[in-house]
Design a protein around this motif. Structure first.
Motif, PDB file in Angstrom:
ATOM      1  N   TYR A   1       0.831  -1.202   0.000  1.00  0.00           N
ATOM      2  CA  TYR A   1       0.000   0.000   0.000  1.00  0.00           C
ATOM      3  C   TYR A   1       0.871   1.260   0.000  1.00  0.00           C
ATOM      4  CZ  TYR A   1      -4.177   2.741   0.951  1.00  0.00           C
ATOM      5  OH  TYR A   1      -5.218   3.632   0.839  1.00  0.00           O
TER       6      TYR A   1
ATOM      7  N   ALA B   1      -6.927  -3.519  -0.336  1.00  0.00           N
ATOM      8  CA  ALA B   1      -8.085  -3.539   0.564  1.00  0.00           C
ATOM      9  C   ALA B   1      -8.972  -4.763   0.316  1.00  0.00           C
ATOM     10  CB  ALA B   1      -8.896  -2.256   0.400  1.00  0.00           C
TER      11      ALA B   1
ATOM     12  N   PHE C   1      11.535  12.021  -7.794  1.00  0.00           N
ATOM     13  CA  PHE C   1      10.596  12.154  -6.674  1.00  0.00           C
ATOM     14  C   PHE C   1       9.522  13.195  -6.999  1.00  0.00           C
ATOM     15  CE2 PHE C   1      11.956   9.602  -3.003  1.00  0.00           C
ATOM     16  CZ  PHE C   1      13.130   9.063  -3.511  1.00  0.00           C
TER      17      PHE C   1
ATOM     18  N   ASP D   1      -2.609  13.852  -8.452  1.00  0.00           N
ATOM     19  CA  ASP D   1      -3.983  13.880  -8.914  1.00  0.00           C
ATOM     20  C   ASP D   1      -4.205  13.058 -10.179  1.00  0.00           C
ATOM     21  OD1 ASP D   1      -3.935  17.271  -7.940  1.00  0.00           O
ATOM     22  OD2 ASP D   1      -4.746  15.579  -6.852  1.00  0.00           O
TER      23      ASP D   1
ATOM     24  N   GLY E   1      -4.692   7.677 -10.982  1.00  0.00           N
ATOM     25  CA  GLY E   1      -5.461   6.637 -11.665  1.00  0.00           C
ATOM     26  C   GLY E   1      -5.567   6.890 -13.152  1.00  0.00           C
TER      27      GLY E   1
ATOM     28  N   ALA F   1      10.314  11.208   0.501  1.00  0.00           N
ATOM     29  CA  ALA F   1       9.313  11.526  -0.512  1.00  0.00           C
ATOM     30  C   ALA F   1       8.188  12.356   0.107  1.00  0.00           C
ATOM     31  CB  ALA F   1       8.742  10.239  -1.068  1.00  0.00           C
ATOM     32  N   PRO F   2       7.577  13.236  -0.686  1.00  0.00           N
ATOM     33  CA  PRO F   2       6.490  14.051  -0.158  1.00  0.00           C
ATOM     34  C   PRO F   2       5.353  13.164   0.358  1.00  0.00           C
ATOM     35  CG  PRO F   2       7.106  14.757  -2.362  1.00  0.00           C
ATOM     36  CD  PRO F   2       7.826  13.494  -2.096  1.00  0.00           C
ATOM     37  N   ARG F   3       4.715  13.592   1.433  1.00  0.00           N
ATOM     38  CA  ARG F   3       3.656  12.775   2.026  1.00  0.00           C
ATOM     39  C   ARG F   3       2.288  13.364   1.721  1.00  0.00           C
ATOM     40  NH1 ARG F   3       7.746  12.506   5.777  1.00  0.00           N
ATOM     41  NH2 ARG F   3       8.430  10.378   6.253  1.00  0.00           N
ATOM     42  N   GLU F   4       1.355  12.496   1.403  1.00  0.00           N
ATOM     43  CA  GLU F   4      -0.005  12.964   1.178  1.00  0.00           C
ATOM     44  C   GLU F   4      -0.998  12.208   2.051  1.00  0.00           C
ATOM     45  OE1 GLU F   4      -1.502  10.448  -2.582  1.00  0.00           O
ATOM     46  OE2 GLU F   4       0.341  11.570  -2.842  1.00  0.00           O
ATOM     47  N   ARG F   5      -0.481  11.215   2.782  1.00  0.00           N
ATOM     48  CA  ARG F   5      -1.336  10.346   3.593  1.00  0.00           C
ATOM     49  C   ARG F   5      -1.707  11.059   4.879  1.00  0.00           C
ATOM     50  NH1 ARG F   5       1.825   6.256   2.932  1.00  0.00           N
ATOM     51  NH2 ARG F   5       0.739   5.712   1.023  1.00  0.00           N
TER      52      ARG F   5
ATOM     53  N   PHE G   1      -0.250   2.548  10.478  1.00  0.00           N
ATOM     54  CA  PHE G   1       0.677   1.643   9.799  1.00  0.00           C
ATOM     55  C   PHE G   1       1.915   1.371  10.673  1.00  0.00           C
ATOM     56  CE2 PHE G   1      -0.702   2.685   5.123  1.00  0.00           C
ATOM     57  CZ  PHE G   1      -1.835   1.907   5.310  1.00  0.00           C
TER      58      PHE G   1
ATOM     59  N   SER H   1      -6.397  -1.641   9.185  1.00  0.00           N
ATOM     60  CA  SER H   1      -5.665  -0.414   8.849  1.00  0.00           C
ATOM     61  C   SER H   1      -5.639  -0.194   7.339  1.00  0.00           C
ATOM     62  CB  SER H   1      -4.234  -0.465   9.404  1.00  0.00           C
ATOM     63  OG  SER H   1      -3.435  -1.368   8.670  1.00  0.00           O
ATOM     64  N   ILE H   2      -5.480  -1.266   6.586  1.00  0.00           N
ATOM     65  CA  ILE H   2      -5.415  -1.130   5.122  1.00  0.00           C
ATOM     66  C   ILE H   2      -6.783  -0.763   4.553  1.00  0.00           C
ATOM     67  CG2 ILE H   2      -4.962  -2.371   2.964  1.00  0.00           C
ATOM     68  CD1 ILE H   2      -2.879  -4.006   4.655  1.00  0.00           C
ATOM     69  N   VAL H   3      -7.809  -1.432   5.038  1.00  0.00           N
ATOM     70  CA  VAL H   3      -9.164  -1.111   4.561  1.00  0.00           C
ATOM     71  C   VAL H   3      -9.511   0.331   4.930  1.00  0.00           C
ATOM     72  CG1 VAL H   3     -11.604  -1.711   4.780  1.00  0.00           C
ATOM     73  CG2 VAL H   3      -9.896  -3.524   4.667  1.00  0.00           C
TER      74      VAL H   3
ATOM     75  N   ALA I   1      -7.462   2.811   5.493  1.00  0.00           N
ATOM     76  CA  ALA I   1      -6.645   3.739   4.697  1.00  0.00           C
ATOM     77  C   ALA I   1      -7.242   3.911   3.310  1.00  0.00           C
ATOM     78  CB  ALA I   1      -5.214   3.211   4.591  1.00  0.00           C
ATOM     79  N   TYR I   2      -7.643   2.792   2.712  1.00  0.00           N
ATOM     80  CA  TYR I   2      -8.214   2.878   1.357  1.00  0.00           C
ATOM     81  C   TYR I   2      -9.525   3.683   1.378  1.00  0.00           C
ATOM     82  CZ  TYR I   2     -10.631   1.870  -2.898  1.00  0.00           C
ATOM     83  OH  TYR I   2     -11.324   2.043  -4.068  1.00  0.00           O
TER      84      TYR I   2
ATOM     85  N   GLU J   1      -8.749   7.418   1.933  1.00  0.00           N
ATOM     86  CA  GLU J   1      -8.153   8.083   0.765  1.00  0.00           C
ATOM     87  C   GLU J   1      -9.135   8.165  -0.391  1.00  0.00           C
ATOM     88  OE1 GLU J   1      -4.203   6.879  -0.394  1.00  0.00           O
ATOM     89  OE2 GLU J   1      -3.577   6.600   1.672  1.00  0.00           O
TER      90      GLU J   1
ATOM     91  N   LEU K   1      -6.950   9.310  -4.134  1.00  0.00           N
ATOM     92  CA  LEU K   1      -6.495   8.208  -4.983  1.00  0.00           C
ATOM     93  C   LEU K   1      -6.573   8.533  -6.462  1.00  0.00           C
ATOM     94  CD1 LEU K   1      -8.265   5.276  -3.112  1.00  0.00           C
ATOM     95  CD2 LEU K   1      -5.838   5.770  -3.121  1.00  0.00           C
ATOM     96  N   GLY K   2      -7.076   9.708  -6.814  1.00  0.00           N
ATOM     97  CA  GLY K   2      -7.239  10.043  -8.225  1.00  0.00           C
ATOM     98  C   GLY K   2      -8.470   9.371  -8.790  1.00  0.00           C
ATOM     99  N   SER K   3      -8.532   9.323 -10.128  1.00  0.00           N
ATOM    100  CA  SER K   3      -9.742   8.788 -10.765  1.00  0.00           C
ATOM    101  C   SER K   3      -9.738   7.271 -10.735  1.00  0.00           C
ATOM    102  CB  SER K   3      -9.811   9.251 -12.200  1.00  0.00           C
ATOM    103  OG  SER K   3      -8.652   8.849 -12.890  1.00  0.00           O
TER     104      SER K   3
END
Lengths: 503, 78
Positions: free
Chosen positions: A87, A272, A482, A490, A493, B7-11, B19, B62-64, B66-67, B70, B76-78
């Motif tokens: 993940y 998931a 990076f 964005d 996907g 790396a940049p974080r978005e979470r 996690f 935790s994984i479910v 998180a998904y 997000e 998560l984007g499209s």
């Protein structure tokens, strides 16, 4: 035998029919190696499970639960912890893969460290380390056919039948590449882990209701976890779970799953979906194994627990289904291993030194897969007493890829010198320790050779990252890599235009 | 961010924390030492089995989570 072998034949025919109906035609090497990065979350989830859990889960880990008890649950912990890693690294790996047309794990290392040599080293380590496990997987089918033949075949004959069946199956793996692997993983995975889980639960209920078997009648030693004062050492379980979780992604056939998805969203959704299935399947299998230790005959042959209990509970029909389930799991793992190795031979070894067209890459991959199938089939029919030790050694060695792989993805500072030197020193340390102290380091409180070697590997990687600073150009190049991941936040996907591979 | 950074974080921070906790509960030796050989049942399972199943459930959740988080936030984007 007609019932049991008939069940196998019908299942095999269904898988072949599904593959033929799918009408797969690969237009280029990316199609062949990673299925054109086209798979959604359901296919991804089942493909991951079918590659992660081999048929040996039912024999080796079922057997471990039946003989050693609760310690076998370490496989549950590391199998779920590894999905957390999936993940977390899904986005950078997929975005770099899509942007730079990466097709294998060494492709990613070559991109991150801007080195041809690391690609060759990683490929050689991956291919060589995978062979003992491929051979063991083929040999494990011997147990299956021994029981399905109702013990009329000798074990050696059973191994040969198993090898013949799985080698024959590779005709479709070679012809259809990754797309064939993933599509068949869906069908095989449903049988192995959904039907398999239902059967495990049914067998647990059968044992509890008809045989009055429960946890309270278990031998107390089945509840021991190696702790302070134990023979294995207090850090033994820690070491098994840590190396299992991070080591999983060092195997090329597992790592390549990150490139077959059609986007980051699919990858994360697949995690998931896979994780509850993995949880229920693994708990059911290990509880089944522990309870089945009380069935007569299991303690004498714990690795046969799945077949012994199935036959006792449901006769030949259930034994046939048990065989189909193990074969379904075995097929997924073996196909994935052979397909990924073939792609590596073409892409990372031959293609790393000679400019090959897309068509030539596919041809070399197919020849490599054919060669590997024949080699593994031949080895599986030999008596190799040190094979299991070799497989353990291979595992301790291949997890040394973890340091450059994970730090390369998440830390900008590492360089190719640290990556290559650390990985090489780690591999040599792991092999040397395993040879001197096979299976157990008496002075390391239960840490395995691979875990100790990881410390050496990590120290070298981090040390050289500071001792040999990146040049301004290299720093900029890594910053740009990076930045690509950050910018695609964005677009995770969505389609991204491929750019030429940096290697 | 400097070149030594990560790396940049978005979470979301709580997902990252969960996690990390996954790794702690699965790996911390004192936790599994505490369950070694215990026969006391917890929710019908022997204590060591309960420990491993509880850890696994915690990780899976935790994984479910998180998904779902997000996906809802559009991360998560499209």
């Amino acid at each position: 035998m007609i019932i049991t072998f008939g069940a196998i034949a019908i299942f095999f025919a269904i898988i072949v029919l599904i593959l033929h109906l799918s009408g797969i035609k690969d237009r280029n090497f990316t199609e062949y190696a990673v299925g054109g990065r086209s798979f959604g979350p359901n296919y991804q989830a089942m493909s991951f499970l079918n590659t992660w859990y081999p048929g040996a889960m039912f024999t080796a880990f079922g057997g471990m639960a039946a003989s050693a008890g609760v310690i076998s649950f370490y496989v549950l912990s590391y199998s779920l912890l590894t999905v957390v890693l999936m993940y977390v690294m899904a986005k950078p790996v997929w975005v770099w893969g899509k942007t730079f047309e990466l097709r294998t794990q060494p492709d990613l290392l070559a991109l991150r460290f801007d080195s041809h040599h690391i690609k060759t080293i990683a490929a050689v380590v991956g291919i060589i380390s995978g062979i003992p496990w491929l051979v063991l997987g083929m040999q494990a089918l011997g147990t299956l056919f021994y029981h399905l033949s109702l013990e009329t075949l000798t074990f050696t004959q059973s191994v040969m039948v198993g090898v013949a069946v799985i080698a024959f199956r590779q005709i479709w793996t070679v012809r259809m590449g990754m797309r064939g692997v993933v599509i068949s993983d869906m069908a095989q995975g449903i049988v192995a882990y959904i039907v398999g889980t239902a059967m495990l639960v049914g067998l647990i209920v059968w044992m509890m209701w008809t045989r009055d078997i429960g946890f309270d009648s278990l031998d107390p030693k089945m509840l021991a976890i190696p702790s302070i004062g134990s023979t294995e050492g207090p850090l033994y379980v820690f070491s098994l779970i840590l190396t299992g979780a991070i080591g999983g992604w060092c195997w090329p056939y597992i790592f390549v799953r990150l490139f077959t998805a059609n986007g980051v969203k699919s990858l994360k959704q697949s995690a998931a979906i896979a994780v509850p299935l993995s949880l229920v399947f693994c708990v059911a299998l290990l509880v089944f194994g522990m309870l089945a230790s009380q069935i007569p005959g299991v303690s004498d042959a714990p690795n046969d627990v799945w077949f012994i209990v199935s036959r006792e509970a449901g006769g030949l029909w259930l034994l046939g289904l048990a065989g189909v389930i193990v074969l379904a799991a075995s097929m997924g793992h073996t196909d994935g291993n052979i397909q990924a190795t073939g792609a590596q031979i073409a892409n990372d070894l031959i293609g790393n030194y000679w400019k090959l067209s897309e068509k030539q890459l596919i041809v070399f991959a197919k020849v490599g897969m054919l060669w590997l199938t024949l080699l593994a089939s031949w080895l599986a029919c030999l008596e190799l007493p040190a094979l299991f030790q070799l497989a353990v050694l291979a595992y301790q060695g291949i997890i040394q890829l973890a340091v450059p792989q994970f730090l390369g993805i998440f830390w900008k500072r590492g360089n190719k010198y640290g990556a290559i030197a650390g990985m090489t020193a780690g591999f040599i340390t792991a092999v040397a320790l395993e040879l001197v102290f096979p299976g157990h380091l008496p002075w390391a409180y239960g840490l395995t050779s691979g875990a100790v070697a990881l410390v050496v590997n990590l120290a070298i990687y981090v040390g050289l990252a500071y001792l040999i600073p990146q040049s301004a150009a290299e720093r900029q190049r890594v910053d740009d890599l990076f930045e690509i991941v950050r910018e695609r936040r964005d677009l995770a996907g969505a389609d991204v235009d491929p750019q030429p591979v940096v290697a | 961010m400097d070149t030594d950074g990560t790396a940049p974080r978005e979470r979301a921070p709580w997902i990252t924390a969960w996690f990390i906790l996954d790794a702690v509960v699965a790996l911390a030796p004192p936790l599994y030492w505490a369950f070694d050989g215990k026969q006391t049942p917890i929710l019908g399972l022997p204590a060591p089995v309960f420990y491993f199943v509880a850890v696994a459930t915690f990780i899976a959740a935790s994984i479910v989570a998180a998904y779902v988080s997000e996906a809802r936030s559009g991360g998560l984007g499209s």
